[in-house]
Scaffold this motif. Structure first.
Motif, PDB file in Angstrom:
ATOM      1  N   ILE A 123     -41.251 -60.197  -8.090  1.00  0.00           N
ATOM      2  CA  ILE A 123     -41.100 -59.241  -6.993  1.00  0.00           C
ATOM      3  C   ILE A 123     -41.559 -60.259  -5.854  1.00  0.00           C
ATOM      4  O   ILE A 123     -42.736 -60.349  -5.748  1.00  0.00           O
ATOM      5  N   LYS A 124     -40.805 -59.776  -4.691  1.00  0.00           N
ATOM      6  CA  LYS A 124     -40.964 -60.194  -3.443  1.00  0.00           C
ATOM      7  C   LYS A 124     -41.478 -59.236  -2.260  1.00  0.00           C
ATOM      8  O   LYS A 124     -42.453 -59.775  -1.531  1.00  0.00           O
ATOM      9  N   ASP A 125     -40.844 -58.230  -2.457  1.00  0.00           N
ATOM     10  CA  ASP A 125     -41.309 -56.828  -1.398  1.00  0.00           C
ATOM     11  C   ASP A 125     -41.098 -55.551  -2.144  1.00  0.00           C
ATOM     12  O   ASP A 125     -40.161 -55.656  -3.100  1.00  0.00           O
ATOM     13  N   GLU A 126     -41.512 -54.662  -1.623  1.00  0.00           N
ATOM     14  CA  GLU A 126     -41.206 -53.278  -2.232  1.00  0.00           C
ATOM     15  C   GLU A 126     -41.413 -51.915  -1.190  1.00  0.00           C
ATOM     16  O   GLU A 126     -42.175 -52.430  -0.114  1.00  0.00           O
ATOM     17  N   LEU A 127     -40.921 -51.280  -1.673  1.00  0.00           N
ATOM     18  CA  LEU A 127     -40.872 -49.873  -0.611  1.00  0.00           C
ATOM     19  C   LEU A 127     -41.038 -48.627  -1.809  1.00  0.00           C
ATOM     20  O   LEU A 127     -40.340 -48.416  -2.427  1.00  0.00           O
ATOM     21  N   ILE A 128     -41.938 -47.743  -1.459  1.00  0.00           N
ATOM     22  CA  ILE A 128     -42.056 -46.644  -2.186  1.00  0.00           C
ATOM     23  C   ILE A 128     -41.324 -45.562  -1.190  1.00  0.00           C
ATOM     24  O   ILE A 128     -41.471 -45.489  -0.059  1.00  0.00           O
ATOM     25  N   VAL A 129     -40.407 -44.594  -1.980  1.00  0.00           N
ATOM     26  CA  VAL A 129     -39.714 -43.850  -1.392  1.00  0.00           C
ATOM     27  C   VAL A 129     -39.659 -42.531  -2.143  1.00  0.00           C
ATOM     28  O   VAL A 129     -39.784 -42.521  -3.477  1.00  0.00           O
ATOM     29  N   LYS A 130     -39.234 -41.561  -1.491  1.00  0.00           N
ATOM     30  CA  LYS A 130     -39.018 -40.173  -2.264  1.00  0.00           C
ATOM     31  C   LYS A 130     -37.831 -39.470  -1.976  1.00  0.00           C
ATOM     32  O   LYS A 130     -37.290 -39.123  -0.890  1.00  0.00           O
ATOM     33  N   SER A 131     -37.026 -39.406  -2.994  1.00  0.00           N
ATOM     34  CA  SER A 131     -35.666 -39.075  -2.852  1.00  0.00           C
ATOM     35  C   SER A 131     -35.730 -37.325  -3.281  1.00  0.00           C
ATOM     36  O   SER A 131     -36.463 -36.849  -3.574  1.00  0.00           O
TER      37      SER A 131
ATOM     38  N   SER B  65     -33.870 -53.734  -6.886  1.00  0.00           N
ATOM     39  CA  SER B  65     -34.171 -52.648  -8.154  1.00  0.00           C
ATOM     40  C   SER B  65     -34.804 -51.567  -7.805  1.00  0.00           C
ATOM     41  O   SER B  65     -35.573 -51.462  -6.807  1.00  0.00           O
ATOM     42  N   GLU B  66     -34.480 -50.460  -8.426  1.00  0.00           N
ATOM     43  CA  GLU B  66     -35.346 -49.207  -7.969  1.00  0.00           C
ATOM     44  C   GLU B  66     -36.149 -48.664  -9.514  1.00  0.00           C
ATOM     45  O   GLU B  66     -35.189 -48.695 -10.372  1.00  0.00           O
TER      46      GLU B  66
ATOM     47  N   LYS C 173     -39.786 -46.549  -6.631  1.00  0.00           N
ATOM     48  CA  LYS C 173     -40.020 -47.946  -5.745  1.00  0.00           C
ATOM     49  C   LYS C 173     -38.920 -48.743  -5.901  1.00  0.00           C
ATOM     50  O   LYS C 173     -38.408 -49.288  -6.891  1.00  0.00           O
ATOM     51  N   ILE C 174     -38.735 -49.223  -4.744  1.00  0.00           N
ATOM     52  CA  ILE C 174     -37.341 -50.175  -4.486  1.00  0.00           C
ATOM     53  C   ILE C 174     -38.049 -51.559  -4.333  1.00  0.00           C
ATOM     54  O   ILE C 174     -38.686 -51.823  -3.395  1.00  0.00           O
ATOM     55  N   THR C 175     -37.482 -52.567  -4.876  1.00  0.00           N
ATOM     56  CA  THR C 175     -37.948 -54.139  -4.774  1.00  0.00           C
ATOM     57  C   THR C 175     -36.800 -55.019  -4.438  1.00  0.00           C
ATOM     58  O   THR C 175     -35.713 -54.763  -4.830  1.00  0.00           O
TER      59      THR C 175
ATOM     60  N   LYS D  25     -29.872 -34.534  -0.070  1.00  0.00           N
ATOM     61  CA  LYS D  25     -30.505 -34.664   1.547  1.00  0.00           C
ATOM     62  C   LYS D  25     -30.677 -36.031   1.416  1.00  0.00           C
ATOM     63  O   LYS D  25     -30.931 -36.404   2.724  1.00  0.00           O
ATOM     64  N   LYS D  26     -31.622 -36.577   0.407  1.00  0.00           N
ATOM     65  CA  LYS D  26     -32.165 -37.919   0.755  1.00  0.00           C
ATOM     66  C   LYS D  26     -32.028 -38.858  -0.607  1.00  0.00           C
ATOM     67  O   LYS D  26     -32.526 -38.669  -1.410  1.00  0.00           O
ATOM     68  N   CYS D  27     -31.169 -39.866  -0.109  1.00  0.00           N
ATOM     69  CA  CYS D  27     -30.800 -40.679  -1.300  1.00  0.00           C
ATOM     70  C   CYS D  27     -30.962 -42.158  -0.635  1.00  0.00           C
ATOM     71  O   CYS D  27     -30.842 -42.297   0.451  1.00  0.00           O
ATOM     72  N   TYR D  28     -30.826 -42.986  -1.578  1.00  0.00           N
ATOM     73  CA  TYR D  28     -30.937 -44.460  -1.448  1.00  0.00           C
ATOM     74  C   TYR D  28     -29.979 -45.322  -2.099  1.00  0.00           C
ATOM     75  O   TYR D  28     -29.818 -45.066  -3.160  1.00  0.00           O
ATOM     76  N   SER D  29     -29.548 -46.373  -1.257  1.00  0.00           N
ATOM     77  CA  SER D  29     -28.352 -47.043  -1.992  1.00  0.00           C
ATOM     78  C   SER D  29     -28.490 -48.378  -1.287  1.00  0.00           C
ATOM     79  O   SER D  29     -28.765 -48.700  -0.052  1.00  0.00           O
TER      80      SER D  29
END
Length: 204
Positions: free
Chosen positions: A126-134, A92-93, A107-109, A138-142
């Protein structure tokens, strides 16, 4: 003479009484001022807590039911197949608002299903997480299912530039969603790597 002495004594008593009242009034004013200062400090502390970016708090070990109190916007949620029929996982994001999903911090988990609450609502831990900046496009997440060379088909998280075409040609970073270790594992991007665009819909 006695009358003068009497009036002098009365005058002194009045002065003492006035001074005593003035001291009491000053003490009350100091106490009142101290209370206002303490109240102001508490108010400022409350504002600071409200304004603090809740995404900076670690989600690991918390449940999605616990996260409800933060009123995050869920940008996406994708169910994943586990290693057994009894295991269910999701990626999830979360962001502070809908606009940050495409342009901003989120944050993606990785999440593991544990139970239902309120009869129908799924609860994950929640088991793990990543903080990202879209920064669209130019910069997307999926998330995406890939079969890389010498590996089995698996789930991945990609950071990419959305070219609005069926095939992505500019992938910035790649993480394996490792459900065995319950972690995002950053991997080296294969040379000349391309993949299907998970957000592309032909004719739309």
């Amino acid at each position: 003479m006695k009358r003068i002495i009497y009036l002098f004594i009365i005058g002194q008593l009045l002065i003492i009484s006035c001074n005593d009242k003035s001291q009491k009034r000053n003490k009350l004013e100091i106490k009142s001022s101290t209370k206002r200062d303490n109240s102001r400090k508490k108010s400022l502390q409350t504002v600071q807590i409200i304004n603090k970016d809740s995404l900076d708090i670690s989600f690991i070990g918390k449940t999605t039911q616990e996260l409800n109190k933060y009123n995050f916007h869920v940008c996406f949620g994708t169910m994943l197949e586990g290693y057994s029929e009894n295991e269910e996982y999701a990626v999830s994001e979360y962001s502070l608002n809908i606009g940050n999903c495409r342009n901003g911090k989120s944050k993606i988990t990785i999440e593991k299903f544990i139970n239902y609450y309120d009869e129908v609502k799924a609860n994950f831990v929640i088991k793990d997480e990543l903080i990202v900046k879209s920064s669209y496009p130019k910069k997307c997440y999926s998330t995406i299912i890939l079969k890389l060379e010498n590996t089995e088909e698996s789930n991945y998280l990609i950071e990419y530039e959305d070219n609005s075409k069926a095939v992505l040609t500019n992938i910035h970073r790649l993480w394996e969603i490792n459900l065995n270790e319950m972690k995002f594992i950053k991997i080296e991007k294969p040379e000349n790597f391309k993949c299907n665009n998970p957000g592309f819909a032909d004719g739309i």
